[in-house]
Design a protein around this motif. Structure first.
Motif, PDB file in Angstrom:
ATOM      1  N   MET A  22       0.834  -1.206   0.000  1.00  0.00           N
ATOM      2  CA  MET A  22       0.000   0.000   0.000  1.00  0.00           C
ATOM      3  C   MET A  22       0.871   1.260   0.000  1.00  0.00           C
ATOM      4  O   MET A  22       0.644   2.179  -0.787  1.00  0.00           O
ATOM      5  CB  MET A  22      -0.936   0.017   1.200  1.00  0.00           C
ATOM      6  N   LEU A  23       1.877   1.305   0.874  1.00  0.00           N
ATOM      7  CA  LEU A  23       2.747   2.477   0.938  1.00  0.00           C
ATOM      8  C   LEU A  23       3.542   2.652  -0.355  1.00  0.00           C
ATOM      9  O   LEU A  23       3.744   3.768  -0.821  1.00  0.00           O
ATOM     10  CB  LEU A  23       3.689   2.376   2.138  1.00  0.00           C
ATOM     11  N   ARG A  24       3.978   1.529  -0.958  1.00  0.00           N
ATOM     12  CA  ARG A  24       4.705   1.597  -2.229  1.00  0.00           C
ATOM     13  C   ARG A  24       3.816   2.205  -3.322  1.00  0.00           C
ATOM     14  O   ARG A  24       4.221   3.114  -4.050  1.00  0.00           O
ATOM     15  CB  ARG A  24       5.164   0.196  -2.637  1.00  0.00           C
ATOM     16  N   ARG A  25       2.590   1.703  -3.423  1.00  0.00           N
ATOM     17  CA  ARG A  25       1.674   2.234  -4.445  1.00  0.00           C
ATOM     18  C   ARG A  25       1.373   3.712  -4.212  1.00  0.00           C
ATOM     19  O   ARG A  25       1.337   4.495  -5.152  1.00  0.00           O
ATOM     20  CB  ARG A  25       0.369   1.441  -4.459  1.00  0.00           C
ATOM     21  N   PHE A  26       1.153   4.053  -2.948  1.00  0.00           N
ATOM     22  CA  PHE A  26       0.849   5.438  -2.626  1.00  0.00           C
ATOM     23  C   PHE A  26       2.041   6.341  -2.964  1.00  0.00           C
ATOM     24  O   PHE A  26       1.885   7.393  -3.575  1.00  0.00           O
ATOM     25  CB  PHE A  26       0.469   5.571  -1.148  1.00  0.00           C
ATOM     26  N   ALA A  27       3.248   5.925  -2.581  1.00  0.00           N
ATOM     27  CA  ALA A  27       4.448   6.738  -2.815  1.00  0.00           C
ATOM     28  C   ALA A  27       4.746   6.908  -4.300  1.00  0.00           C
ATOM     29  O   ALA A  27       5.226   7.953  -4.738  1.00  0.00           O
ATOM     30  CB  ALA A  27       5.653   6.118  -2.112  1.00  0.00           C
ATOM     31  N   LEU A  28       4.459   5.889  -5.088  1.00  0.00           N
ATOM     32  CA  LEU A  28       4.749   5.948  -6.522  1.00  0.00           C
ATOM     33  C   LEU A  28       3.589   6.512  -7.339  1.00  0.00           C
ATOM     34  O   LEU A  28       3.677   6.615  -8.555  1.00  0.00           O
ATOM     35  CB  LEU A  28       5.119   4.552  -7.044  1.00  0.00           C
ATOM     36  N   GLY A  29       2.512   6.863  -6.664  1.00  0.00           N
ATOM     37  CA  GLY A  29       1.368   7.451  -7.364  1.00  0.00           C
ATOM     38  C   GLY A  29       0.529   6.436  -8.120  1.00  0.00           C
ATOM     39  O   GLY A  29      -0.270   6.808  -8.979  1.00  0.00           O
ATOM     40  N   ASN A  30       0.705   5.159  -7.812  1.00  0.00           N
ATOM     41  CA  ASN A  30      -0.108   4.121  -8.455  1.00  0.00           C
ATOM     42  C   ASN A  30      -1.489   4.083  -7.799  1.00  0.00           C
ATOM     43  O   ASN A  30      -1.656   4.499  -6.658  1.00  0.00           O
ATOM     44  CB  ASN A  30       0.565   2.756  -8.335  1.00  0.00           C
ATOM     45  N   THR A  31      -2.428   3.581  -8.522  1.00  0.00           N
ATOM     46  CA  THR A  31      -3.787   3.539  -7.986  1.00  0.00           C
ATOM     47  C   THR A  31      -3.906   2.457  -6.918  1.00  0.00           C
ATOM     48  O   THR A  31      -3.266   1.413  -7.001  1.00  0.00           O
ATOM     49  CB  THR A  31      -4.821   3.265  -9.089  1.00  0.00           C
ATOM     50  N   LEU A  32      -4.729   2.748  -5.964  1.00  0.00           N
ATOM     51  CA  LEU A  32      -5.060   1.770  -4.936  1.00  0.00           C
ATOM     52  C   LEU A  32      -6.386   1.132  -5.320  1.00  0.00           C
ATOM     53  O   LEU A  32      -7.237   1.774  -5.944  1.00  0.00           O
ATOM     54  CB  LEU A  32      -5.169   2.450  -3.575  1.00  0.00           C
ATOM     55  N   PRO A  33      -6.580  -0.134  -4.986  1.00  0.00           N
ATOM     56  CA  PRO A  33      -7.840  -0.777  -5.342  1.00  0.00           C
ATOM     57  C   PRO A  33      -9.031  -0.094  -4.672  1.00  0.00           C
ATOM     58  O   PRO A  33      -8.905   0.426  -3.563  1.00  0.00           O
ATOM     59  CB  PRO A  33      -7.690  -2.210  -4.839  1.00  0.00           C
ATOM     60  N   ASP A  34     -10.148  -0.100  -5.349  1.00  0.00           N
ATOM     61  CA  ASP A  34     -11.373   0.478  -4.794  1.00  0.00           C
ATOM     62  C   ASP A  34     -12.022  -0.571  -3.885  1.00  0.00           C
ATOM     63  O   ASP A  34     -12.382  -1.653  -4.359  1.00  0.00           O
ATOM     64  CB  ASP A  34     -12.316   0.855  -5.939  1.00  0.00           C
ATOM     65  N   PRO A  35     -12.149  -0.284  -2.589  1.00  0.00           N
ATOM     66  CA  PRO A  35     -12.728  -1.280  -1.675  1.00  0.00           C
ATOM     67  C   PRO A  35     -14.136  -1.730  -2.081  1.00  0.00           C
ATOM     68  O   PRO A  35     -14.539  -2.834  -1.744  1.00  0.00           O
ATOM     69  CB  PRO A  35     -12.764  -0.566  -0.323  1.00  0.00           C
ATOM     70  N   SER A  36     -14.875  -0.910  -2.802  1.00  0.00           N
ATOM     71  CA  SER A  36     -16.226  -1.322  -3.203  1.00  0.00           C
ATOM     72  C   SER A  36     -16.190  -2.484  -4.182  1.00  0.00           C
ATOM     73  O   SER A  36     -17.149  -3.243  -4.274  1.00  0.00           O
ATOM     74  CB  SER A  36     -16.985  -0.142  -3.805  1.00  0.00           C
ATOM     75  N   THR A  37     -15.086  -2.651  -4.916  1.00  0.00           N
ATOM     76  CA  THR A  37     -14.998  -3.788  -5.841  1.00  0.00           C
ATOM     77  C   THR A  37     -14.952  -5.103  -5.081  1.00  0.00           C
ATOM     78  O   THR A  37     -15.429  -6.113  -5.581  1.00  0.00           O
ATOM     79  CB  THR A  37     -13.772  -3.680  -6.770  1.00  0.00           C
ATOM     80  N   PHE A  38     -14.389  -5.081  -3.869  1.00  0.00           N
ATOM     81  CA  PHE A  38     -14.345  -6.309  -3.078  1.00  0.00           C
ATOM     82  C   PHE A  38     -15.752  -6.732  -2.676  1.00  0.00           C
ATOM     83  O   PHE A  38     -16.089  -7.910  -2.717  1.00  0.00           O
ATOM     84  CB  PHE A  38     -13.474  -6.124  -1.834  1.00  0.00           C
ATOM     85  N   ALA A  39     -16.575  -5.760  -2.298  1.00  0.00           N
ATOM     86  CA  ALA A  39     -17.960  -6.070  -1.932  1.00  0.00           C
ATOM     87  C   ALA A  39     -18.721  -6.589  -3.142  1.00  0.00           C
ATOM     88  O   ALA A  39     -19.501  -7.545  -3.028  1.00  0.00           O
ATOM     89  CB  ALA A  39     -18.647  -4.832  -1.369  1.00  0.00           C
ATOM     90  N   GLY A  40     -18.493  -5.979  -4.291  1.00  0.00           N
ATOM     91  CA  GLY A  40     -19.155  -6.445  -5.515  1.00  0.00           C
ATOM     92  C   GLY A  40     -18.731  -7.843  -5.884  1.00  0.00           C
ATOM     93  O   GLY A  40     -19.557  -8.681  -6.276  1.00  0.00           O
ATOM     94  N   ALA A  41     -17.443  -8.135  -5.766  1.00  0.00           N
ATOM     95  CA  ALA A  41     -16.948  -9.478  -6.082  1.00  0.00           C
ATOM     96  C   ALA A  41     -17.534 -10.506  -5.117  1.00  0.00           C
ATOM     97  O   ALA A  41     -17.900 -11.616  -5.529  1.00  0.00           O
ATOM     98  CB  ALA A  41     -15.429  -9.502  -6.031  1.00  0.00           C
ATOM     99  N   ALA A  42     -17.646 -10.144  -3.851  1.00  0.00           N
ATOM    100  CA  ALA A  42     -18.250 -11.057  -2.874  1.00  0.00           C
ATOM    101  C   ALA A  42     -19.723 -11.300  -3.204  1.00  0.00           C
ATOM    102  O   ALA A  42     -20.209 -12.432  -3.088  1.00  0.00           O
ATOM    103  CB  ALA A  42     -18.106 -10.489  -1.465  1.00  0.00           C
ATOM    104  N   ALA A  43     -20.423 -10.259  -3.634  1.00  0.00           N
ATOM    105  CA  ALA A  43     -21.835 -10.414  -4.009  1.00  0.00           C
ATOM    106  C   ALA A  43     -21.970 -11.334  -5.219  1.00  0.00           C
ATOM    107  O   ALA A  43     -22.864 -12.186  -5.256  1.00  0.00           O
ATOM    108  CB  ALA A  43     -22.447  -9.049  -4.316  1.00  0.00           C
TER     109      ALA A  43
END
Length: 123
Positions: A34-55
């Motif tokens: 998470m810190l690597r992605r944040f520091a390099l300006g990469n996108t972080l996963p959208d937590p709502s996609t996890f809920a959708g995948a579980a559904a």
């Protein structure tokens, strides 16, 4: 074998570390990733996609249950000795049609959720 990766030591207060750990858990990433992605300006996963995948997984489980129920109905019909009254056969046929309709609705709902999560995915 030596590594080409570099370590950076970062210090957090107990409260800050708790927040960082909580955020990493929300993104389902390690703290380092998470810190690597944040520091390099990469996108972080959208937590709502996890809920959708579980559904979607839950819908697919229900769809599989419906398929098993339909197969059991077909097996019962195939193994019957032909002495069932026509009214009972009509009810079984209607139930089989209802199962197929529910399966179609489950599949359509799963596809709709998938499209909301991944809008660029082909339909």
């Amino acid at each position: 074998m030596t590594t080409t990766r570099h370590r950076i030591l970062v210090s957090f207060s107990q409260e800050e570390f708790g927040r960082v750990k909580s955020q990493a858990a929300q993104f389902k990433l390690s703290i380092s990733e998470m810190l690597r992605r944040f520091a390099l300006g990469n996108t972080l996963p959208d937590p709502s996609t996890f809920a959708g995948a579980a559904a979607i997984r839950e819908l697919l489980k229900v769809n599989a249950d419906q398929a098993r129920l339909g197969n059991l109905l077909k097996l019962a019909i195939d193994e019957s000795d032909g002495t069932w009254p026509p009214a009972l056969m009509a009810r079984i046929d209607a139930l089989a049609a209802d199962i197929e309709a529910v399966q179609a609705e489950l599949k359509a709902t799963a596809k709709a959720i998938h499209h909301q999560i991944h809008p660029r995915a082909s339909a």
